[in-house]
Design a protein around this motif. Structure first.
Motif, PDB file in Angstrom:
ATOM      1  N   ARG A 182       1.288  -1.290  -0.026  1.00  0.00           N
ATOM      2  CA  ARG A 182      -0.231   0.009  -0.475  1.00  0.00           C
ATOM      3  C   ARG A 182       1.138   1.365  -0.560  1.00  0.00           C
ATOM      4  N   THR A 183      -0.276   2.576  -0.001  1.00  0.00           N
ATOM      5  CA  THR A 183       1.207   3.658  -0.145  1.00  0.00           C
ATOM      6  C   THR A 183       1.145   4.064   1.398  1.00  0.00           C
ATOM      7  N   ARG A 184       2.373   4.651   1.828  1.00  0.00           N
ATOM      8  CA  ARG A 184       3.340   4.906   3.454  1.00  0.00           C
ATOM      9  C   ARG A 184       1.232   5.846   3.596  1.00  0.00           C
ATOM     10  N   ARG A 185       1.825   7.092   2.509  1.00  0.00           N
ATOM     11  CA  ARG A 185       0.782   7.879   2.852  1.00  0.00           C
ATOM     12  C   ARG A 185      -1.049   7.792   2.608  1.00  0.00           C
ATOM     13  N   GLY A 190      -8.582   9.646   0.111  1.00  0.00           N
ATOM     14  CA  GLY A 190      -9.056   9.255   1.348  1.00  0.00           C
ATOM     15  C   GLY A 190      -9.738   8.089   0.939  1.00  0.00           C
ATOM     16  N   LEU A 191      -8.979   7.140   0.040  1.00  0.00           N
ATOM     17  CA  LEU A 191      -9.665   5.903  -0.431  1.00  0.00           C
ATOM     18  C   LEU A 191      -8.441   4.615   0.106  1.00  0.00           C
ATOM     19  N   THR A 370      -7.396  -5.995  -4.651  1.00  0.00           N
ATOM     20  CA  THR A 370      -7.124  -4.806  -3.623  1.00  0.00           C
ATOM     21  C   THR A 370      -8.325  -5.090  -3.054  1.00  0.00           C
ATOM     22  N   TRP A 371      -7.904  -4.216  -2.042  1.00  0.00           N
ATOM     23  CA  TRP A 371      -9.532  -3.312  -0.786  1.00  0.00           C
ATOM     24  C   TRP A 371      -9.498  -2.446  -0.652  1.00  0.00           C
ATOM     25  N   LEU A 372     -10.816  -1.923   0.091  1.00  0.00           N
ATOM     26  CA  LEU A 372     -10.498  -0.917   0.956  1.00  0.00           C
ATOM     27  C   LEU A 372      -9.924  -1.837   2.044  1.00  0.00           C
ATOM     28  N   GLU A 373      -9.144  -0.808   2.793  1.00  0.00           N
ATOM     29  CA  GLU A 373      -8.311  -0.789   4.041  1.00  0.00           C
ATOM     30  C   GLU A 373      -9.458  -0.446   5.375  1.00  0.00           C
ATOM     31  N   GLN A 374     -10.099  -1.380   6.205  1.00  0.00           N
ATOM     32  CA  GLN A 374     -11.133  -0.794   6.547  1.00  0.00           C
ATOM     33  C   GLN A 374      -9.990   0.133   8.280  1.00  0.00           C
ATOM     34  N   GLY A 381     -17.183  10.609   9.477  1.00  0.00           N
ATOM     35  CA  GLY A 381     -17.437  12.417   8.931  1.00  0.00           C
ATOM     36  C   GLY A 381     -16.695  14.029   9.077  1.00  0.00           C
ATOM     37  N   ALA A 382     -15.082  12.617   9.627  1.00  0.00           N
ATOM     38  CA  ALA A 382     -14.069  13.191   9.523  1.00  0.00           C
ATOM     39  C   ALA A 382     -13.376  14.103   8.659  1.00  0.00           C
ATOM     40  N   ARG A 383     -13.757  13.296   6.953  1.00  0.00           N
ATOM     41  CA  ARG A 383     -13.996  13.741   5.941  1.00  0.00           C
ATOM     42  C   ARG A 383     -14.093  13.081   4.659  1.00  0.00           C
ATOM     43  N   SER A 384     -14.350  13.966   3.598  1.00  0.00           N
ATOM     44  CA  SER A 384     -15.058  13.362   2.952  1.00  0.00           C
ATOM     45  C   SER A 384     -13.840  12.459   1.939  1.00  0.00           C
ATOM     46  N   VAL A 385     -14.919  11.155   1.724  1.00  0.00           N
ATOM     47  CA  VAL A 385     -14.039  10.140   0.806  1.00  0.00           C
ATOM     48  C   VAL A 385     -14.969  10.167  -0.899  1.00  0.00           C
ATOM     49  N   ALA A 386     -14.429  10.723  -1.475  1.00  0.00           N
ATOM     50  CA  ALA A 386     -14.678  10.859  -2.396  1.00  0.00           C
ATOM     51  C   ALA A 386     -13.910   9.893  -3.175  1.00  0.00           C
ATOM     52  N   GLY A 387     -14.283   8.700  -4.316  1.00  0.00           N
ATOM     53  CA  GLY A 387     -13.515   7.672  -5.034  1.00  0.00           C
ATOM     54  C   GLY A 387     -13.614   7.963  -6.567  1.00  0.00           C
TER      55      GLY A 387
END
Length: 465
Positions: A182-185, A190-191, A370-374, A381-387
């Motif tokens: 995965r990417t370190r940052r 936000g995905l 590839t998956w979305l790490e939970q 509500g912390a930030r928008s998760v725009a795919g």
């Protein structure tokens, strides 16, 4: 006066034709020949050997995602044309491709036998390669984590960068099992996406990642396996090119490698199991795949790697018994096979295992699982998760705000699907559930059985009852 053969040759060439041979640089090239009226006159994977009348022809070759064409004139003499390989950029530094580099090949050979982190002989190597000079390469942009999501690569000190931002390598001795790249940052969108890796007992997994203008591109990686301690060598250029073409075919969902060459790939599993895995999946892209062609070879792969999840996935397709799978496979096609097998035989994906969790949060991002790490999702509500296009696993409107966790939850996805069916068809949720068996819901949503079972249970017993 009787004309000589030399005098009659142009007329004979125009009517009867002359030998016409086109030889591509590798058998994995698709060659098409059309005449001056744009009618196809020859078509083959690899060499074309035919007879054509004199005239003007267009020769087109396709390799991976690249297409090149040229016009040629055929006269009274036999015609032979040798085609240079189309300019396909490859993550692996294959000789003869436009992105190969001597220093990259040397780095792959060096760090596939020596560790950048820890001691011992490496079982995993990741090499990030700059495919074009001038692109900025962050040598610490990628991170390797274990099945629980915790980093295992030692951070920046575990990586070995080149002096001129041309490559960066990580290699270390990791126990057999599943890992993630995965990417370190946190990505700007936000995905937090992760990609499956697998370390096999007795082998070194080699992952070649290209660096693009926006940074590393693990979704376009190439993977090889070599016997532990032997290291990477560009030993067989034809096999390396066939693997690149087969991976490109899997990305596009089309057959790009001739069957004969694919069978050679599959049979090469003794030297590189991943060649056999990719070759078997590429064979399945044929309109009428012959499972008998790969059955015996898969038995050999099972002997080499009985717990490798990609091999287990292929075994479910041919009816071979497999133990419950706990680690996600590297190929998305393997993951889909396991989800289908879990639908028919619940438990193929072990309940509560990383393999089941990954299958429930899979996103479409090329050929790799590839998956979305939970674990790394922002708080609701912390930030928008725009795919980004092609990567958002949830429908618009479910990606942010108070309902974010339910929208990203596979159970919530199943429930939303059932309610949408009920709304469109004007029926109650109970009626839809009664007419749609759990196996159908698994198939339609592409989710493993446990998420579907939980969704059905909650729909039939709403909270508060």
């Amino acid at each position: 006066m009787v004309s000589s053969y030399e005098d009659r040759r142009p007329a004979r060439a125009a009517t009867e034709g002359v030998p016409f041979v086109v030889i591509p640089d590798t058998p994995s090239v698709l060659v098409t020949v059309t005449d001056s009226a744009f009618r196809e006159v020859a078509h083959a994977m690899g060499t074309i050997d035919t007879v054509l009348p004199a005239g003007i022809y267009r020769i087109e070759q396709r390799f991976g995602g690249e297409v090149e064409s040229r016009f040629v004139e055929v006269g009274p003499e036999p015609f032979t044309e040798r085609l240079r390989l189309p300019g396909l950029p490859t993550p692996t530094p294959v000789e003869g491709t436009p992105t190969t580099r001597a220093d990259h090949r040397a780095a792959a050979a060096r760090w596939s036998t020596r560790t950048t982190y820890g001691d011992g002989s490496p079982t995993l190597m990741v090499l990030i390669r700059n495919l074009r000079s001038g692109w900025q390469l962050d040598p610490y942009a990628l991170e390797i984590a274990g099945p629980d999501g915790r980093p295992v690569d030692g951070g920046a000190r575990g990586w070995e960068p080149s002096g001129g931002e041309e490559w960066s390598a990580w290699s270390g001795e990791l126990p057999p099992g599943g890992y993630r790249l995965r990417t370190r940052r946190m990505p700007a969108d936000g995905l937090p996406l992760a990609q499956a890796l697998h370390v096999l007992e007795g082998w070194t997994t080699l992952v070649f990642v290209s660096n693009g203008p926006q940074g590393p591109q693990p979704q376009f990686a190439s993977v090889h396996m070599v016997r532990r301690g032997t290291g990477w060598t560009p030993a067989d250029r034809a096999f390396d090119l066939a693997l690149e073409a087969a991976l490109s075919g899997l990305r596009q969902g089309i057959d790009l490698v001739p069957t004969r060459h694919l069978l050679e790939l599959v049979r090469s599993g003794n030297d590189n199991p991943f060649l056999g895995i990719v070759g078997a999946h590429a064979l399945l892209l044929h309109p009428a795949p012959d499972l008998g062609q790969v059955h015996g070879v898969l038995r050999n792969l099972v002997h080499l790697a009985p717990v490798q999840p990609d091999i287990a996935a292929l075994c479910t397709l041919i009816g071979e018994p497999v133990e419950p799978v706990t680690s996600p496979p590297m190929l998305a096609a393997s993951c889909r096979l396991l989800v289908g097998a879990d639908t028919a035989d619940p438990g193929i994906l072990e309940d509560g295992s990383p393999a089941e969790s990954v299958a429930a949060h899979l996103v479409g991002r090329g050929v790799w699982t590839t998956w979305l790490e939970q674990e790394r999702l922002p708080e609701p509500g912390a930030r928008s998760v725009a795919g980004r296009a092609g990567t958002d696993p949830v429908a618009p409107g479910d990606a942010a705000g108070p309902g974010q966790s339910r929208g990203l939850d596979p159970v919530g996805r199943v429930q939303r699907y059932v309610r949408e069916v009920a709304s469109v068809e004007g029926r109650s949720v109970d009626d839809v559930l009664s007419s749609m068996p759990p196996k159908d819901l698994c198939r339609r949503t592409g989710l493993p059985h446990r998420a579907v079972d939980r969704a059905i249970e909650e729909l039939r017993s709403p909270p508060g009852e």
